[in-house]
Scaffold this active site. Structure first.
Site, PDB file in Angstrom:
ATOM      1  N   LYS A   1     -60.242  -2.854  46.579  1.00 52.27           N
ATOM      2  CA  LYS A   1     -59.976  -1.841  47.976  1.00 52.27           C
ATOM      3  C   LYS A   1     -58.864  -1.987  49.222  1.00 52.27           C
ATOM      4  O   LYS A   1     -58.511  -3.788  48.870  1.00 52.27           O
ATOM      5  CB  LYS A   1     -61.938  -2.170  48.551  1.00 52.27           C
ATOM      6  CG  LYS A   1     -61.868  -0.877  49.665  1.00 52.27           C
ATOM      7  CD  LYS A   1     -63.398  -1.570  49.807  1.00 52.27           C
ATOM      8  CE  LYS A   1     -63.806  -0.550  51.278  1.00 52.27           C
ATOM      9  NZ  LYS A   1     -65.406  -1.308  51.340  1.00 52.27           N
TER      10      LYS A   1
ATOM     11  N   GLU B   1     -71.145   2.003  45.527  1.00 56.32           N
ATOM     12  CA  GLU B   1     -70.603   0.830  45.388  1.00 56.32           C
ATOM     13  C   GLU B   1     -71.320  -0.779  44.990  1.00 56.32           C
ATOM     14  O   GLU B   1     -72.829  -0.997  45.914  1.00 56.32           O
ATOM     15  CB  GLU B   1     -69.896   0.414  47.216  1.00 56.32           C
ATOM     16  CG  GLU B   1     -69.039  -0.778  47.342  1.00 56.32           C
ATOM     17  CD  GLU B   1     -68.248  -0.460  48.356  1.00 56.32           C
ATOM     18  OE1 GLU B   1     -67.647  -1.484  48.890  1.00 56.32           O
ATOM     19  OE2 GLU B   1     -69.015   0.434  49.840  1.00 56.32           O
TER      20      GLU B   1
ATOM     21  N   CYS C   1     -65.565   2.668  48.941  1.00 62.53           N
ATOM     22  CA  CYS C   1     -66.235   3.572  50.854  1.00 62.53           C
ATOM     23  C   CYS C   1     -65.427   3.437  52.255  1.00 62.53           C
ATOM     24  O   CYS C   1     -64.688   4.480  52.410  1.00 62.53           O
ATOM     25  CB  CYS C   1     -66.647   1.939  51.015  1.00 62.53           C
ATOM     26  SG  CYS C   1     -68.205   1.923  51.986  1.00 62.53           S
TER      27      CYS C   1
END
Length: 289
Positions: A115, A42, A152
């Site tokens: 995300k 990331e 993540c």
């Protein structure tokens, strides 16, 4: 279809060009070792700036269609015939996102994922920088299989993995930046890994995570990134892993067709009961005493 997927792990600096060059060299080595899909971590083009709130860091964001990072790795993907999910800090109008572009092995941009779950807390001040993703969960049909993506913090939510698998993903990839947890008094690594291995086992699908390593500082804040990038098979067993400090990569081969047969044979998707899962889409009702 048999595919080889590579996880990578590296430290980053505040030098953009140096990080890009380092990542490209990692892709090259993975491709030379036979990888078809290479997962970079990331926000690898710089330090993890989200440790602290700093308005100047918004200058790091790039517009997708003009992003030097995306344009560069489109050429890299084409050169080495590999699928590259590329994580980047995206500016879109007046909004900013923690995003990823999926680049196919011919260099084609297959689409964007933003995300979904945005964390906040000491050393993880992402809500200051990023709007919640508005793309929904995405599965990309690549030359080397159908790839589902989470970023993540997404990896802690079973809903992410389940929805991606329901959307016919054949493998799940999670670019990651996770390190020391100031609020916790213990090492979070086993919990982090066990959570994702559970996703693999519950959905009968391989799961891969690439994390960064090294110590990074921002103002008065400091984080030690924990590494331990890994690949779990469809049973949730770790088949490839790295340690807390090393830089490099690991590769594992999967037979996606055979895994699909195994997924069907278990019947866990056949026997789902969506009509009784309504509480999942709202807050829990009060329990009568």
């Amino acid at each position: 279809m048999k595919i080889k997927v590579a996880i990578t792990q590296m430290s980053c600096s505040d030098n953009y060009e140096q990080n890009v060059k380092k990542a490209e060299e990692m892709v090259k080595k993975c491709a030379e070792a036979g990888a078809n899909i290479v997962l970079l971590q990331e926000l690898f083009s710089g330090l993890y700036f989200c440790q602290v709130e700093d308005y100047d860091k918004f200058d790091l964001a790039e517009i997708r269609g003009k992003s030097p990072l995306i344009l560069h790795f489109k050429e890299v993907a084409k050169k080495y015939n590999v699928v590259l999910p590329i994580s980047f800090f995206e500016k879109s109008g007046n909004n900013y996102f923690n995003s990823l572009v999926m680049i196919d092995a011919d260099g084609k941009d297959l689409g964007l994922y933003r995300k979904t779950h945005i964390p906040t807390g000491e050393c993880y001040e992402e809500k200051f920088y990023f709007s919640p993703g508005d793309t929904g969960f995405k599965v990309f049909k690549t030359k080397f299989g159908r790839v589902g993506i989470g970023i993540c913090w997404d990896q802690w939510f079973p809903e992410t993995a389940r929805i991606l698998t329901l959307k016919d993903a054949e493998i799940l990839l999670y670019p990651t930046a996770i390190g020391s947890e100031p609020v916790l008094v213990r090492d979070s690594m086993p919990h982090w890994r066990n959570t994702m291995c559970g996703h693999a086992a519950a959905n009968i699908i391989p799961v891969c995570a690439s994390n960064r390593v090294g110590t990074e500082k921002a103002g008065k804040s400091s984080m030690n990134f924990q590494g331990f990038s890994f690949i779990a098979d469809q049973h949730g067993c770790v088949v490839e892993e790295m340690n807390r400090e090393e830089e490099g990569f690991r590769i594992h081969e999967f037979d996606l067709k055979e895994i699909d047969k195994e997924r069907v044979s278990w019947g866990v998707f056949r026997d789902r009961r969506p009509e009784v899962y309504k509480e999942l889409v709202g807050y829990s009702k009060e329990i009568d005493e």
